[in-house]
Write a protein that holds these residues in place. Sequence first.
Motif, PDB file in Angstrom:
ATOM      1  N   MET A  28       0.853  -1.199   0.000  1.00  0.00           N
ATOM      2  CA  MET A  28       0.000   0.000   0.000  1.00  0.00           C
ATOM      3  C   MET A  28       0.886   1.245   0.000  1.00  0.00           C
ATOM      4  N   ASN A  29       0.597   2.203  -0.846  1.00  0.00           N
ATOM      5  CA  ASN A  29       1.390   3.413  -0.974  1.00  0.00           C
ATOM      6  C   ASN A  29       0.833   4.495  -0.051  1.00  0.00           C
ATOM      7  N   ASN A  30       1.610   4.841   1.009  1.00  0.00           N
ATOM      8  CA  ASN A  30       1.169   5.840   1.967  1.00  0.00           C
ATOM      9  C   ASN A  30       1.874   7.175   1.778  1.00  0.00           C
ATOM     10  N   VAL A  31       2.569   7.344   0.659  1.00  0.00           N
ATOM     11  CA  VAL A  31       3.281   8.586   0.412  1.00  0.00           C
ATOM     12  C   VAL A  31       2.283   9.684   0.081  1.00  0.00           C
ATOM     13  N   LYS A  32       2.332  10.768   0.845  1.00  0.00           N
ATOM     14  CA  LYS A  32       1.428  11.896   0.614  1.00  0.00           C
ATOM     15  C   LYS A  32       1.967  12.765  -0.523  1.00  0.00           C
ATOM     16  N   PRO A  33       1.076  13.383  -1.284  1.00  0.00           N
ATOM     17  CA  PRO A  33       1.520  14.259  -2.378  1.00  0.00           C
ATOM     18  C   PRO A  33       2.254  15.491  -1.855  1.00  0.00           C
ATOM     19  N   THR A  34       3.247  15.937  -2.612  1.00  0.00           N
ATOM     20  CA  THR A  34       3.980  17.151  -2.251  1.00  0.00           C
ATOM     21  C   THR A  34       3.179  18.381  -2.668  1.00  0.00           C
ATOM     22  N   VAL A  35       3.401  19.484  -1.946  1.00  0.00           N
ATOM     23  CA  VAL A  35       2.610  20.696  -2.168  1.00  0.00           C
ATOM     24  C   VAL A  35       3.539  21.880  -2.446  1.00  0.00           C
ATOM     25  N   SER A  36       3.379  22.471  -3.616  1.00  0.00           N
ATOM     26  CA  SER A  36       4.049  23.731  -3.935  1.00  0.00           C
ATOM     27  C   SER A  36       3.112  24.880  -3.554  1.00  0.00           C
ATOM     28  N   ILE A  37       3.685  26.001  -3.171  1.00  0.00           N
ATOM     29  CA  ILE A  37       2.910  27.205  -2.895  1.00  0.00           C
ATOM     30  C   ILE A  37       3.341  28.285  -3.883  1.00  0.00           C
ATOM     31  N   VAL A  38       2.393  28.835  -4.617  1.00  0.00           N
ATOM     32  CA  VAL A  38       2.679  29.854  -5.620  1.00  0.00           C
ATOM     33  C   VAL A  38       2.035  31.173  -5.185  1.00  0.00           C
ATOM     34  N   VAL A  39       2.844  32.235  -5.167  1.00  0.00           N
ATOM     35  CA  VAL A  39       2.382  33.541  -4.699  1.00  0.00           C
ATOM     36  C   VAL A  39       2.645  34.601  -5.773  1.00  0.00           C
ATOM     37  N   PRO A  40       1.648  34.987  -6.564  1.00  0.00           N
ATOM     38  CA  PRO A  40       1.831  36.113  -7.488  1.00  0.00           C
ATOM     39  C   PRO A  40       1.990  37.404  -6.679  1.00  0.00           C
ATOM     40  N   ALA A  41       2.897  38.275  -7.118  1.00  0.00           N
ATOM     41  CA  ALA A  41       3.154  39.483  -6.316  1.00  0.00           C
ATOM     42  C   ALA A  41       3.434  40.689  -7.205  1.00  0.00           C
ATOM     43  N   TYR A  42       2.725  41.763  -6.909  1.00  0.00           N
ATOM     44  CA  TYR A  42       2.977  43.056  -7.571  1.00  0.00           C
ATOM     45  C   TYR A  42       2.875  44.144  -6.521  1.00  0.00           C
ATOM     46  N   VAL A  78       3.846  20.482   8.111  1.00  0.00           N
ATOM     47  CA  VAL A  78       4.449  19.696   7.033  1.00  0.00           C
ATOM     48  C   VAL A  78       5.045  20.705   6.047  1.00  0.00           C
ATOM     49  N   PRO A  79       6.345  20.639   5.794  1.00  0.00           N
ATOM     50  CA  PRO A  79       6.961  21.660   4.935  1.00  0.00           C
ATOM     51  C   PRO A  79       6.433  21.619   3.504  1.00  0.00           C
ATOM     52  N   ALA A  80       6.339  22.787   2.906  1.00  0.00           N
ATOM     53  CA  ALA A  80       5.992  22.866   1.491  1.00  0.00           C
ATOM     54  C   ALA A  80       7.153  22.350   0.646  1.00  0.00           C
ATOM     55  N   HIS A  81       6.829  21.773  -0.488  1.00  0.00           N
ATOM     56  CA  HIS A  81       7.843  21.315  -1.425  1.00  0.00           C
ATOM     57  C   HIS A  81       8.666  22.494  -1.936  1.00  0.00           C
ATOM     58  N   GLU A  82       7.994  23.612  -2.178  1.00  0.00           N
ATOM     59  CA  GLU A  82       8.645  24.839  -2.628  1.00  0.00           C
ATOM     60  C   GLU A  82       7.675  25.993  -2.421  1.00  0.00           C
ATOM     61  N   ILE A  83       8.224  27.172  -2.242  1.00  0.00           N
ATOM     62  CA  ILE A  83       7.420  28.396  -2.095  1.00  0.00           C
ATOM     63  C   ILE A  83       7.884  29.352  -3.184  1.00  0.00           C
ATOM     64  N   ILE A  84       7.075  29.497  -4.211  1.00  0.00           N
ATOM     65  CA  ILE A  84       7.459  30.277  -5.393  1.00  0.00           C
ATOM     66  C   ILE A  84       6.782  31.642  -5.361  1.00  0.00           C
ATOM     67  N   VAL A  85       7.577  32.688  -5.283  1.00  0.00           N
ATOM     68  CA  VAL A  85       7.065  34.050  -5.401  1.00  0.00           C
ATOM     69  C   VAL A  85       7.311  34.515  -6.826  1.00  0.00           C
ATOM     70  N   VAL A  86       6.244  34.913  -7.504  1.00  0.00           N
ATOM     71  CA  VAL A  86       6.348  35.371  -8.889  1.00  0.00           C
ATOM     72  C   VAL A  86       6.209  36.892  -8.895  1.00  0.00           C
TER      73      VAL A  86
END
Length: 279
Positions: free
Chosen positions: A1-15, A33-41
């Motif tokens: 059984m696969n108990n691996v949870k999906p990774t989560v990216s966070i995307v933040v548009p910024a102006y 639970v840490p985010a996979h990545e936090i992307i500020v655009v």
Amino acid sequence: MNNVKPTVSIVVPAYNEESVIRQCLVAAIYQTVPAHEIIVVDNMSRDTTAAIVGQMQAEYPEAPIILVSQDREQGLIPTRNFGLGKATGDVLGRIDADSILEPDWVEQVSDTFADPEVMGATGPVVYYDMPMRRWGLKADDRMRQLVLKVAYKQYHFLFGSNMALRRTAWETIAGEVCRDEADELHEDIDISVHLADHDLLIRYVPGMVSGMSARRLEDSPKDYRYYVTRFDRTYKAHQINKPVLKIPMLIFMSIYYPAKMLRYLHTARSSQPVRRGGV
């Protein structure tokens, strides 16, 4: 059984978000639970938004903060699309620069998308610069639960300040979402409609809570009305005519003046100097 949870990216548009981007990123970093990545655009900001993000990368070298620039065109939608296209997580969280995520937000999102049928998710918000915040959170949750109940099997809507998409779902609709060059629509509702067109499941998650500013109440009545009626224009653009979908628009219209007064009183009270005892 696969108990691996999906990774989560966070995307933040910024102006031009120098006043709020730090608190947004601090909340995104300190998660159960840490985010996979936090992307500020950064979308050609004219203030110190990009510099602040750079400072936070230096202050939190262990945090997966990524700063990218979308400098081809001005606008939320191209900036959002650019960031979602850059994200590499299994799930793409999309929030605003003034969003303050609850500490278990990533955990809630990952748990929700452990169900392979879920393609989109959204949750309630707490207005952190309003009085009676927890009461406001309950009211927001009740409103969204009501809309979902009366709109069962119709078009459930995502909320741009607090939403997530499975990456494969975004890849399915990325070429279809509206560009909205005239800036007349709700871009989050547009995403919801395109997901529904593909029968992709959107789930409402009461525990997926994000804080956001009530700064929209600073708009003039005319500007606020234009903002709220984006609901109607978005559905009309998709030739959807379901009276039940007007409920959120009517609710937001009805709370403008009471909420504006509460915000004014809260701000006035907060700005008063603190009186100290003494001789």
